[in-house]
Design an enzyme around this catalytic site. Sequence first.
Site, PDB file in Angstrom:
ATOM      1  N   SER A 120      33.830  51.588  67.930  1.00  0.00           N
ATOM      2  CA  SER A 120      35.694  51.645  68.140  1.00  0.00           C
ATOM      3  C   SER A 120      35.574  51.291  69.503  1.00  0.00           C
ATOM      4  CB  SER A 120      36.330  52.963  67.835  1.00  0.00           C
ATOM      5  OG  SER A 120      37.138  53.263  67.893  1.00  0.00           O
ATOM      6  N   LYS A 172      62.815  58.105  74.774  1.00  0.00           N
ATOM      7  CA  LYS A 172      62.681  58.104  75.891  1.00  0.00           C
ATOM      8  C   LYS A 172      61.430  59.859  75.683  1.00  0.00           C
ATOM      9  CE  LYS A 172      61.283  58.301  80.218  1.00  0.00           C
ATOM     10  NZ  LYS A 172      60.183  57.284  80.734  1.00  0.00           N
TER      11      LYS A 172
END
Length: 304
Positions: A120, A172
Amino acid sequence: MTATADSILERRKLRRRVALWRILAILAIVVAVVSLVPWSGTKQTKAHIARISIAGPILDERARLEGIAKVRDSDQAKALVVEISSPGGTAAGSEAIFEALREVAETKPVVAMMGEVAASGGYIVALGADRIYARQTTITGSIGVISQVPNVSGLLEKIGVDVTEIKSSPLKAAPSPVVPNDPAALAALEGLIVDSYDWFRDLVSERRGLEGVGLATVIDGRVFTGRQALELGLIDAIGTESEMRDWLASEHDLGTDLPLRRYRTAPVDLPFPFDAFEDQLEGWLPAAGLPLAPGPRLLTLYTG
């Protein structure tokens, strides 16, 4: 003077002698450690091959980037070997190291040496090298991006805890671990994942020359052994330090006897009196399995 008094005096003398020998032993150990530890983070005055270690979780850490920059700016560092032992980390941290390695590669060869695992984000780091080596049983690949957000809203409801959110807009700080998942928030997060994945995929395609079926085979998130990675084109060769040195000698005319010098790439906070030897000790602490790194962060995109 009585026998008891003589005995007390002898015991005190013995304690003083033991304490002195303990102090001398500690000083001897400190001197031995300092003499054996390679000097890192200091100016190298002889031609050498620089060596850095990328170990443990990859984050956007200044110390690592500064260590790579020292190699880039050193006239005596003729090449850079990057030893990778990492399962991944943040996408941004991996990207930063990749870019730093490509800056080094503008003036000197960069070689990646994969250890037990370079997957990764660890593989992103390897892509910054001009040549990638792995062991036959190295674990690599895991090409993809993930973000995990724990959700405990059901548990809070069961124990009678109510969370009130007041925010400027619906997306948010979303998704939130303390309120039920909002489909719009999950869709927005998925957009981040897809965009970062596209960047990772394109980087693999560009750096390894893969496309079509060959690219599709390696970008589904699975891991590969070193042998599989070689067959799929994710690495250049199976090998260790000997093969790396042979390649540098044949392709870049760098003698196999050129010494390796380790550069500091991990921050360490050491107590007195060892802080005086911080530069020396930092070189081998990561290699000893003692890298210091903060824990995982909420809502961070991880490549592994």
